[in-house]
Design a protein around this motif. Structure first.
Motif, PDB file in Angstrom:
ATOM      1  N   GLY A 294     -10.756  -9.154   8.846  1.00  0.00           N
ATOM      2  CA  GLY A 294     -10.314  -9.956   7.704  1.00  0.00           C
ATOM      3  C   GLY A 294     -10.061  -9.098   6.478  1.00  0.00           C
ATOM      4  O   GLY A 294      -9.068  -9.300   5.760  1.00  0.00           O
ATOM      5  N   LEU A 295     -10.940  -8.137   6.229  1.00  0.00           N
ATOM      6  CA  LEU A 295     -10.769  -7.240   5.081  1.00  0.00           C
ATOM      7  C   LEU A 295      -9.542  -6.344   5.263  1.00  0.00           C
ATOM      8  O   LEU A 295      -8.802  -6.083   4.301  1.00  0.00           O
ATOM      9  N   VAL A 296      -9.317  -5.877   6.495  1.00  0.00           N
ATOM     10  CA  VAL A 296      -8.103  -5.078   6.760  1.00  0.00           C
ATOM     11  C   VAL A 296      -6.865  -5.924   6.512  1.00  0.00           C
ATOM     12  O   VAL A 296      -5.857  -5.440   5.962  1.00  0.00           O
ATOM     13  N   GLY A 297      -6.916  -7.202   6.909  1.00  0.00           N
ATOM     14  CA  GLY A 297      -5.798  -8.105   6.648  1.00  0.00           C
ATOM     15  C   GLY A 297      -5.513  -8.238   5.162  1.00  0.00           C
ATOM     16  O   GLY A 297      -4.350  -8.217   4.736  1.00  0.00           O
ATOM     17  N   ILE A 298      -6.561  -8.370   4.353  1.00  0.00           N
ATOM     18  CA  ILE A 298      -6.391  -8.439   2.897  1.00  0.00           C
ATOM     19  C   ILE A 298      -5.742  -7.169   2.371  1.00  0.00           C
ATOM     20  O   ILE A 298      -4.795  -7.208   1.569  1.00  0.00           O
ATOM     21  N   ILE A 299      -6.229  -6.024   2.833  1.00  0.00           N
ATOM     22  CA  ILE A 299      -5.706  -4.732   2.368  1.00  0.00           C
ATOM     23  C   ILE A 299      -4.236  -4.582   2.755  1.00  0.00           C
ATOM     24  O   ILE A 299      -3.410  -4.152   1.938  1.00  0.00           O
ATOM     25  N   LEU A 300      -3.888  -4.951   3.978  1.00  0.00           N
ATOM     26  CA  LEU A 300      -2.496  -4.831   4.423  1.00  0.00           C
ATOM     27  C   LEU A 300      -1.573  -5.700   3.574  1.00  0.00           C
ATOM     28  O   LEU A 300      -0.495  -5.253   3.155  1.00  0.00           O
ATOM     29  N   VAL A 301      -1.982  -6.929   3.298  1.00  0.00           N
ATOM     30  CA  VAL A 301      -1.130  -7.846   2.538  1.00  0.00           C
ATOM     31  C   VAL A 301      -0.995  -7.392   1.089  1.00  0.00           C
ATOM     32  O   VAL A 301       0.127  -7.297   0.553  1.00  0.00           O
ATOM     33  N   LEU A 302      -2.114  -7.081   0.433  1.00  0.00           N
ATOM     34  CA  LEU A 302      -2.053  -6.708  -0.979  1.00  0.00           C
ATOM     35  C   LEU A 302      -1.363  -5.363  -1.177  1.00  0.00           C
ATOM     36  O   LEU A 302      -0.548  -5.201  -2.100  1.00  0.00           O
ATOM     37  N   ALA A 303      -1.680  -4.391  -0.318  1.00  0.00           N
ATOM     38  CA  ALA A 303      -1.036  -3.080  -0.439  1.00  0.00           C
ATOM     39  C   ALA A 303       0.466  -3.183  -0.175  1.00  0.00           C
ATOM     40  O   ALA A 303       1.275  -2.578  -0.894  1.00  0.00           O
ATOM     41  N   SER A 304       0.850  -3.954   0.830  1.00  0.00           N
ATOM     42  CA  SER A 304       2.276  -4.130   1.132  1.00  0.00           C
ATOM     43  C   SER A 304       2.987  -4.856   0.001  1.00  0.00           C
ATOM     44  O   SER A 304       4.150  -4.567  -0.305  1.00  0.00           O
ATOM     45  N   ASP A 305       2.294  -5.801  -0.629  1.00  0.00           N
ATOM     46  CA  ASP A 305       2.898  -6.518  -1.758  1.00  0.00           C
ATOM     47  C   ASP A 305       3.140  -5.566  -2.929  1.00  0.00           C
ATOM     48  O   ASP A 305       4.204  -5.614  -3.571  1.00  0.00           O
ATOM     49  N   LEU A 306       2.183  -4.702  -3.202  1.00  0.00           N
ATOM     50  CA  LEU A 306       2.363  -3.718  -4.269  1.00  0.00           C
ATOM     51  C   LEU A 306       3.492  -2.745  -3.943  1.00  0.00           C
ATOM     52  O   LEU A 306       4.304  -2.405  -4.818  1.00  0.00           O
ATOM     53  N   ILE A 307       3.566  -2.308  -2.690  1.00  0.00           N
ATOM     54  CA  ILE A 307       4.649  -1.406  -2.282  1.00  0.00           C
ATOM     55  C   ILE A 307       5.998  -2.111  -2.434  1.00  0.00           C
ATOM     56  O   ILE A 307       6.965  -1.544  -2.940  1.00  0.00           O
TER      57      ILE A 307
END
Length: 343
Positions: A294-307
């Motif tokens: 779940g935490l990896v999912g959060i990181i993937l979504v937020l990091a991809s959104d920033l990118i």
């Protein structure tokens, strides 16, 4: 001799526990840092103290609207949708003992998408109706896939192949709906289908938040049984696990959270597919990967959104970035499984 063996087992378990706690804590810290970045960065960058004041309810000129109305709902949507995709993905992959058996690949997300696009284009329904239809579509797709894959005995390979076929058919239905839709409805549907955090509003996020907070503890409580299911049907049954009941509860809980996440942000590509394997590689064996995934999912979504917002001249939805990250891994996984004879 026996005492030395027991000591080795205890030492090994202690090391694995420390690794699990360290990795989970590190993932949580990274997720919090990305949340702060989402709140601070934009056309105007606001300092931490202004962001904190806005979150505490104070009126700060400029920051109250940008942070409170736009960035905070965007961040909340990314956190809960990313967590939902990550948890649901790892549940299906573990339960069905195959990294391809995730909601994106076997058609569950596509079922939710068809229902949502139908409501957007044909019915022009409200967000509430879209959310309900998305959940119903996801559950109906799961039922059809399991019904068709049952045969004389349950087969994981058959389920994955049927799921891929169902996904292709549902994607064709989505294309047809886009062709017959009104011109002014198509941009909304296309933006939703790409997977995006744009336009997130707090009033539309409450159903997702409530379902994630209800279903996640249920999935965590069944975490040990989920790990036993990975050993296979016969082994799980011999260890006293009611496989049908456990699988049913896990499927319903996972489909509920991923269907509502899909209804809220659109089908953000490959987050459910990537989160589980990444979490398992980081955490190692011996402990459940539900929370780390779940935490990896959060990181993937937020990091991809920033990118997607700041790394290019043109701003891209989060689903475009996660698709770019996930597609090469899917190709690699298919090649590796083919060489091992798993396909």
């Amino acid at each position: 001799m026996i005492k030395e063996t027991v000591n080795l087992i205890i030492v090994g378990r202690t090391k694995r526990r420390r690794r699990y706690l360290f990795v989970t804590t590190l993932l949580a810290i990274i997720a919090v840092a990305l949340c702060c970045a989402i709140l601070m960065l934009g056309n105007t960058m606001y300092p931490v103290q202004d962001v904190i004041r806005v979150l505490l309810g104070e009126e700060v000129q400029g920051a109250s609207f940008a942070v409170g109305t736009i960035r905070f709902p965007r961040m909340v949507a990314g956190v809960f949708a990313g967590f939902a995709f990550g948890v649901a993905g790892t549940v299906f992959q573990t339960m069905l003992r195959n990294p391809l058996a995730n909601p994106n690949v076997i058609g569950i997300t596509a079922g939710s998408s068809v229902a949502a696009v139908f409501c957007i284009i044909v019915l022009q329904a409200s967000n509430t109706v879209v959310s309900i239809a998305s959940v119903v579509g996801g559950l109906a797709t799961v039922f059809i896939i399991f019904l068709l894959s049952k045969g004389h005995s349950f087969s994981i390979g058959r389920l994955i192949l049927i799921g891929i076929g169902i996904q292709a058919m549902l994607n064709a239905v989505i294309s047809y709906l886009l062709m017959i839709g009104q011109q002014h409805d198509i941009p909304t549907a296309m933006r939703w289908l790409s997977g995006s955090l744009n336009g997130a509003k707090m009033e539309t996020l409450y159903p997702l938040i409530v379902i994630v907070l209800i279903c996640t503890p249920i999935i965590i409580l069944l975490g040990k049984r989920l790990d036993i299911l990975e050993l296979g049907e016969q082994a799980a049954t011999s260890l006293g696990v009611d496989t049908n009941k456990t699988r049913l509860i896990l499927i319903i809980s996972s489909v509920l959270i991923i269907a509502l996440a899909t209804a809220t942000t659109g089908p953000i590509a490959f987050v459910a597919f990537l989160s589980g394997p990444i979490a398992k590689r980081l955490v190692g064996v011996g402990f459940s990967t539900i929370i780390p995934a779940g935490l990896v999912g959060i990181i993937l979504v937020l990091a991809s959104d920033l990118i997607g917002q700041f790394a290019f001249v043109t701003r891209y939805p989060v689903g475009v970035i996660t698709g770019i990250l996930g597609a090469p891994y899917l190709i690699y996984l298919l090649i590796r499984m083919n060489r091992k004879g798993d396909l």
